[in-house]
Design an enzyme around this catalytic site. Structure first.
Site, PDB file in Angstrom:
ATOM      1  N   ARG A 116      -6.691 -19.170  -7.553  1.00 49.61           N
ATOM      2  CA  ARG A 116      -6.070 -20.173  -6.692  1.00 49.61           C
ATOM      3  C   ARG A 116      -5.461 -21.328  -7.480  1.00 49.61           C
ATOM      4  O   ARG A 116      -4.831 -22.214  -6.896  1.00 49.61           O
ATOM      5  CB  ARG A 116      -7.100 -20.722  -5.696  1.00 49.61           C
ATOM      6  CG  ARG A 116      -7.694 -19.648  -4.796  1.00 49.61           C
ATOM      7  CD  ARG A 116      -8.690 -20.211  -3.825  1.00 49.61           C
ATOM      8  NE  ARG A 116      -8.102 -21.186  -2.918  1.00 49.61           N
ATOM      9  CZ  ARG A 116      -8.789 -21.835  -1.972  1.00 49.61           C
ATOM     10  NH1 ARG A 116     -10.098 -21.602  -1.828  1.00 49.61           N
ATOM     11  NH2 ARG A 116      -8.183 -22.702  -1.185  1.00 49.61           N
ATOM     12  N   HIS A 138       5.934   4.045 -11.833  1.00 55.09           N
ATOM     13  CA  HIS A 138       6.242   3.983 -10.400  1.00 55.09           C
ATOM     14  C   HIS A 138       6.242   2.519  -9.966  1.00 55.09           C
ATOM     15  O   HIS A 138       5.215   1.836 -10.036  1.00 55.09           O
ATOM     16  CB  HIS A 138       5.199   4.770  -9.607  1.00 55.09           C
ATOM     17  CG  HIS A 138       5.421   4.735  -8.128  1.00 55.09           C
ATOM     18  ND1 HIS A 138       6.500   5.330  -7.513  1.00 55.09           N
ATOM     19  CD2 HIS A 138       4.707   4.155  -7.134  1.00 55.09           C
ATOM     20  CE1 HIS A 138       6.432   5.132  -6.213  1.00 55.09           C
ATOM     21  NE2 HIS A 138       5.358   4.413  -5.955  1.00 55.09           N
ATOM     22  N   ASP A 182      11.509   2.921  -7.063  1.00 50.02           N
ATOM     23  CA  ASP A 182      10.609   4.076  -7.127  1.00 50.02           C
ATOM     24  C   ASP A 182      10.207   4.424  -8.553  1.00 50.02           C
ATOM     25  O   ASP A 182       9.031   4.368  -8.898  1.00 50.02           O
ATOM     26  CB  ASP A 182      11.216   5.291  -6.428  1.00 50.02           C
ATOM     27  CG  ASP A 182      10.182   6.385  -6.210  1.00 50.02           C
ATOM     28  OD1 ASP A 182       9.027   6.043  -5.886  1.00 50.02           O
ATOM     29  OD2 ASP A 182      10.519   7.571  -6.367  1.00 50.02           O
ATOM     30  N   LYS A 229       6.326  -2.306  -1.469  1.00 49.64           N
ATOM     31  CA  LYS A 229       7.144  -2.687  -2.625  1.00 49.64           C
ATOM     32  C   LYS A 229       8.638  -2.652  -2.288  1.00 49.64           C
ATOM     33  O   LYS A 229       9.370  -3.598  -2.561  1.00 49.64           O
ATOM     34  CB  LYS A 229       6.847  -1.749  -3.809  1.00 49.64           C
ATOM     35  CG  LYS A 229       5.418  -1.765  -4.285  1.00 49.64           C
ATOM     36  CD  LYS A 229       5.226  -0.932  -5.538  1.00 49.64           C
ATOM     37  CE  LYS A 229       5.477   0.552  -5.274  1.00 49.64           C
ATOM     38  NZ  LYS A 229       4.487   1.136  -4.337  1.00 49.64           N
TER      39      LYS A 229
END
Length: 329
Positions: free
Chosen positions: A253, A147, A186, A168
């Site tokens: 980071r 998915h 999907d 998404k």
């Protein structure tokens, strides 16, 4: 992984064009078109025609070139059909004649009795073997459905994952509006080709280039943006995981340590991107795709930055700053 069921009829009906076309047609043994093909390998049955059946690869596609066809003509002329009958006693998927060659009537009659399909192609043997091997390698490649959304960003296949409702499809839609291309939304069907290449495509060609946008419904990307906005399949080269921002979690980071996600035994570089109001996720993904391309070219920005910092700290220029009590940064 899903088990592949593929018949001789499926092989004939493959929608192949241009440099992939096999030009196959059935010229005998039609009742056997439902026979399964269980391996991408092919076999040249020259030894079998001489009566030598030790280690005969009967489970493979049997390809007859000019040499085998000429020997068949000799056997039919001599009335010697023993080796042919013995060959058809093995459960072969089918026999394929290249160069547009036609087997003799005796060969066709035996194949009809054994209900083994006989196919013909006008392609030269070497070209046909190269194409059929490549095509069947994709058909029988290990596969997995997942998915997510697969888009091509600056030539890089980016698989966008995340919980339902995280954004998404909306992110992919903005990427498409920025000139990038949609592969599948999907449900993404992934196949491991050649052992280390992960190819992604839509699980269904009819719905692959449609998107579900909450509050709007289903949209057709091809009709809205044209064919320039879609692609049939693409190698998965970067995984982006979208997740809701968690203030308690320490996000990377600097990016020195590479992360990977494994699919079908292939490790794909992965980024985890926290989502919260004010963050422009499509721009971050575009930048991530360009940065990944730089890495493949041998330039790792994070590692180069770290190396330059260490080199600067070890240089003579930093000593007066350090001993003088001045701020380094």
């Amino acid at each position: 992984m899903e088990e592949t069921v593929f018949t001789v009829l499926d092989l004939i009906n493959l929608d192949l064009k241009e440099h992939n076309s096999l030009n196959l047609k059935c010229i005998g043994g039609r009742k056997g078109l439902i026979r399964n093909i269980n391996t991408p390998d092919i076999n040249r049955p020259g030894l079998a025609l001489t009566g030598f059946f030790d280690a005969f690869g009967h489970e493979r596609l049997q390809v007859f070139g000019r040499g085998e066809a000429a020997y068949l003509q000799k056997l039919e002329k001599d009335g010697n059909f023993d080796a042919i009958k013995e060959m058809f006693s093995h459960p072969m998927p089918c026999c394929i004649f290249t160069h547009g060659l036609n087997p003799g009537a005796g060969f066709i009659e035996i194949s009809e009795t054994a209900q083994c399909p006989i196919l013909q192609t006008d392609l030269p043997t070497s070209l046909f073997n190269a194409r059929i091997t490549r095509i069947l390698s994709e058909v029988f490649a290990p596969r997995q459905s997942i998915h997510g959304v697969l888009v091509e960003v600056y030539g890089l296949g980016v698989l966008i994952l995340g919980d339902s409702g995280v954004g998404k499809s909306e992110t992919a839609l903005e990427l498409i509006m920025n000139g990038h291309r949609l592969v599948a939304d999907d449900v993404v069907d992934m196949r491991c080709v050649h052992g280390n290449v992960l190819m992604g495509m839509g699980s269904n060609k009819i719905i692959a280039h449609h998107m579900e946008i909450r509050g709007m419904g289903i949209i057709n990307i091809t009709h809205l943006f044209g064919v320039r906005a879609i692609r049939e399949k693409k190698e998965v080269q970067l995984v982006v995981v979208l997740e809701e921002w968690d203030s308690r979690k320490n996000y990377d980071r600097i990016g020195i340590e590479d992360q990977y996600e494994e699919f079908l035994g292939v490790n794909i570089p992965k980024l985890e991107i926290p989502v919260r109001p004010g963050r422009n996720i499509p721009i971050i993904i575009e930048t991530a795709a360009m940065n990944e391309r730089l890495k493949k070219m041998g330039h790792n920005s994070a590692k180069e930055f770290n190396h330059n910092i260490l080199k600067w700290l070890e240089s003579d220029a930093i000593r007066p700053v350090y001993f003088g009590g001045e701020d380094i940064i």
